[in-house]
Design a protein around this motif. Structure first.
Motif, PDB file in Angstrom:
ATOM      1  N   THR A  96       0.828  -1.206   0.000  1.00 54.99           N
ATOM      2  CA  THR A  96       0.000   0.000   0.000  1.00 54.99           C
ATOM      3  C   THR A  96       0.863   1.256   0.000  1.00 54.99           C
ATOM      4  O   THR A  96       0.603   2.208  -0.740  1.00 54.99           O
ATOM      5  N   VAL A  99       2.497   1.709  -3.506  1.00 55.82           N
ATOM      6  CA  VAL A  99       1.518   2.150  -4.509  1.00 55.82           C
ATOM      7  C   VAL A  99       1.210   3.635  -4.331  1.00 55.82           C
ATOM      8  O   VAL A  99       1.173   4.400  -5.302  1.00 55.82           O
ATOM      9  N   ARG A 100       0.999   4.037  -3.095  1.00 54.92           N
ATOM     10  CA  ARG A 100       0.707   5.445  -2.835  1.00 54.92           C
ATOM     11  C   ARG A 100       1.901   6.334  -3.181  1.00 54.92           C
ATOM     12  O   ARG A 100       1.731   7.425  -3.731  1.00 54.92           O
ATOM     13  N   ILE A 102       4.267   5.833  -5.460  1.00 56.83           N
ATOM     14  CA  ILE A 102       4.367   5.976  -6.916  1.00 56.83           C
ATOM     15  C   ILE A 102       3.264   6.901  -7.428  1.00 56.83           C
ATOM     16  O   ILE A 102       3.506   7.763  -8.292  1.00 56.83           O
ATOM     17  N   ARG A 103       2.068   6.740  -6.900  1.00 57.11           N
ATOM     18  CA  ARG A 103       0.951   7.582  -7.347  1.00 57.11           C
ATOM     19  C   ARG A 103       1.220   9.053  -7.054  1.00 57.11           C
ATOM     20  O   ARG A 103       0.980   9.928  -7.904  1.00 57.11           O
ATOM     21  N   TYR A 104       1.730   9.340  -5.861  1.00 55.90           N
ATOM     22  CA  TYR A 104       1.994  10.733  -5.489  1.00 55.90           C
ATOM     23  C   TYR A 104       3.076  11.367  -6.363  1.00 55.90           C
ATOM     24  O   TYR A 104       2.933  12.512  -6.810  1.00 55.90           O
ATOM     25  N   VAL A 106       4.025  10.560  -9.320  1.00 56.25           N
ATOM     26  CA  VAL A 106       3.605  10.665 -10.727  1.00 56.25           C
ATOM     27  C   VAL A 106       2.580  11.783 -10.894  1.00 56.25           C
ATOM     28  O   VAL A 106       2.713  12.647 -11.764  1.00 56.25           O
ATOM     29  N   ARG A 107       1.553  11.773 -10.055  1.00 55.67           N
ATOM     30  CA  ARG A 107       0.481  12.768 -10.176  1.00 55.67           C
ATOM     31  C   ARG A 107       0.980  14.202  -9.977  1.00 55.67           C
ATOM     32  O   ARG A 107       0.458  15.137 -10.586  1.00 55.67           O
ATOM     33  N   ASN A 108       1.964  14.359  -9.136  1.00 62.86           N
ATOM     34  CA  ASN A 108       2.441  15.704  -8.779  1.00 62.86           C
ATOM     35  C   ASN A 108       3.748  16.080  -9.462  1.00 62.86           C
ATOM     36  O   ASN A 108       4.394  17.045  -9.059  1.00 62.86           O
ATOM     37  N   ARG A 109       4.128  15.338 -10.516  1.00 57.50           N
ATOM     38  CA  ARG A 109       5.459  15.540 -11.109  1.00 57.50           C
ATOM     39  C   ARG A 109       5.644  16.930 -11.701  1.00 57.50           C
ATOM     40  O   ARG A 109       6.784  17.399 -11.847  1.00 57.50           O
TER      41      ARG A 109
END
Length: 391
Positions: A96, A99-100, A102-104, A106-109
């Motif tokens: 978990t 995953v979080r 990587i998501r953070y 990527v989304r905020n790059r």
């Protein structure tokens, strides 16, 4: 600069990591915006240009073995949580977090152009290739004697590395910059008198008040302090009161704490030691101010900021760590003791307690001026930001 910070915890009240709240605040004054990804989020009070993202350690993720165990005991008193169940929970929790993470990132790059990782090289291992692909600058702050595979990989991926001293970063690298420490000087000087005087700063209490701040764990060598207190009482008839701020964290620490209490009882020193547990970071200055001397018993390595905080509070700091030799300068013979030598530690404490009052004040002022000149958090963050811009 648009900065992404990776750190373990954001919580201004945390007894160990609360100091990093001040770091984030200072970064926010020198960067356009700051995004922070932390493993755990607590209470914070930061400017509007700071955004906090937590990986969720503060949450109950998927399966909580403690709650499950309590429930099982009510329903089936003989059944305990199995190792397999605990392992499954820990694995799911780690997945978990990843995953979080990587998501953070990527989304905020598009919200950051520079990455600053504090003390956790695994974040560089996980995100380094993506950050390199996106042409983000990567900086790592690392202060620890341990050199492992994670650090070796992170060293290859990072553009620049920061540490306090050579003793605190044992991996050879051309990327390393040794900057010393930085503390929130105002937080500790608020407890000093505006005009130090002999009456308040030049006298030791009776009994002598000794302070230790930090986790209760074997590397802290607290049994040496116990032996030193025993020597002070038997050789010089000195009465001593020791306050220990901090908790054991894991099973190894708990075993050490048990041994420590037995060692204290063996010397009949139960009334001389007080273990207050962890306290919020903002309460730490009061403990320094009430002490005559603090002790730092860890072996030579990185600069422990507790020594700097003690000096900023006009409280003597005794240390076995040779990394402080330059800071102590001409007063090193009074403040540096031989590692794991309880007799030498006792002699240093006794000598300070019997020192001329004017000499004590002179030493306190000299050490405070050195810390205020070289170890302000503002200066440290400025050097970090400037170095990362130049990469």
């Amino acid at each position: 600069m648009k900065l992404l910070i990776l750190t373990q915890k954001v919580d201004k009240n945390d007894d160990v990591l609360g100091f990093f709240h001040s770091w984030i605040r200072e970064f926010s004054t020198q960067c356009k915006n700051v995004s922070v990804i932390c493993l755990e989020r607590g209470e914070y009070d930061l400017p509007h240009n700071v955004e906090i993202f937590s990986l969720g350690k503060e949450e109950n993720l998927t399966y909580n073995p403690a709650k499950s165990e309590a429930r099982q005991r009510r329903l089936q008193p003989t059944r305990l949580v199995s190792r397999a169940e605990r392992a499954t929970y820990n694995l799911l929790r780690k997945i978990t977090y990843i995953v979080r993470f990587i998501r953070y990132i990527v989304r905020n790059r598009n919200k950051y152009d520079t990455v600053f990782v504090h003390m956790n090289p695994e974040y560089v291992v996980l995100g380094g290739l993506l950050w390199r692909l996106w042409r983000k600058k990567i900086g790592l702050w690392y202060v620890h004697r341990q050199v492992n595979l994670k650090l070796r990989i992170a060293e290859k991926l990072a553009h620049i590395i920061f540490s306090t001293t050579k003793e605190a970063f044992r991996l050879k690298s051309k990327k390393i910059h040794f900057l010393g420490h930085g503390i929130d000087l105002a937080r500790f000087t608020a407890f000093r008198l505006s005009i130090p005087d002999v009456e308040s700063l030049g006298k030791f209490h009776n009994p002598i008040r000794i302070l230790h701040i930090g986790r209760i764990t074997p590397i802290k060598n607290l049994e040496i302090l116990v032996d030193a207190v025993h020597i002070l009482g038997h050789k010089w008839k000195k009465r001593v009161m020791v306050t220990c701020v901090g908790d054991p964290v894991n099973n190894t620490d708990e075993e050490y704490f048990k041994y420590l209490r037995e060692h204290i009882a063996h010397h009949n020193l139960d009334e001389s030691f007080s273990f207050v547990g962890s306290v919020p970071h903002h309460e730490i200055p009061r403990y320094y101010k009430e002490a005559d001397v603090s002790v730092n018993l860890t072996p030579t390595g990185g600069m422990d900021k507790a020594v700097l905080e003690s000096i900023a509070s006009s409280t003597f700091a005794l240390s076995a760590n040779r990394a402080f030799e330059n800071l102590f300068d001409r007063h090193a013979r009074y403040l540096l003791y031989t590692e794991r030598d309880s007799r030498d530690l006792a002699e240093k404490i006794n000598a300070l307690s019997e020192m001329n009052e004017s000499k004590i004040v002179e030493m306190q002022k000299y050490l405070y001026e050195r810390v205020s000149k070289d170890f302000k958090i503002e200066n440290l963050i400025t050097r970090i930001v400037s170095s990362m811009k130049d990469v």
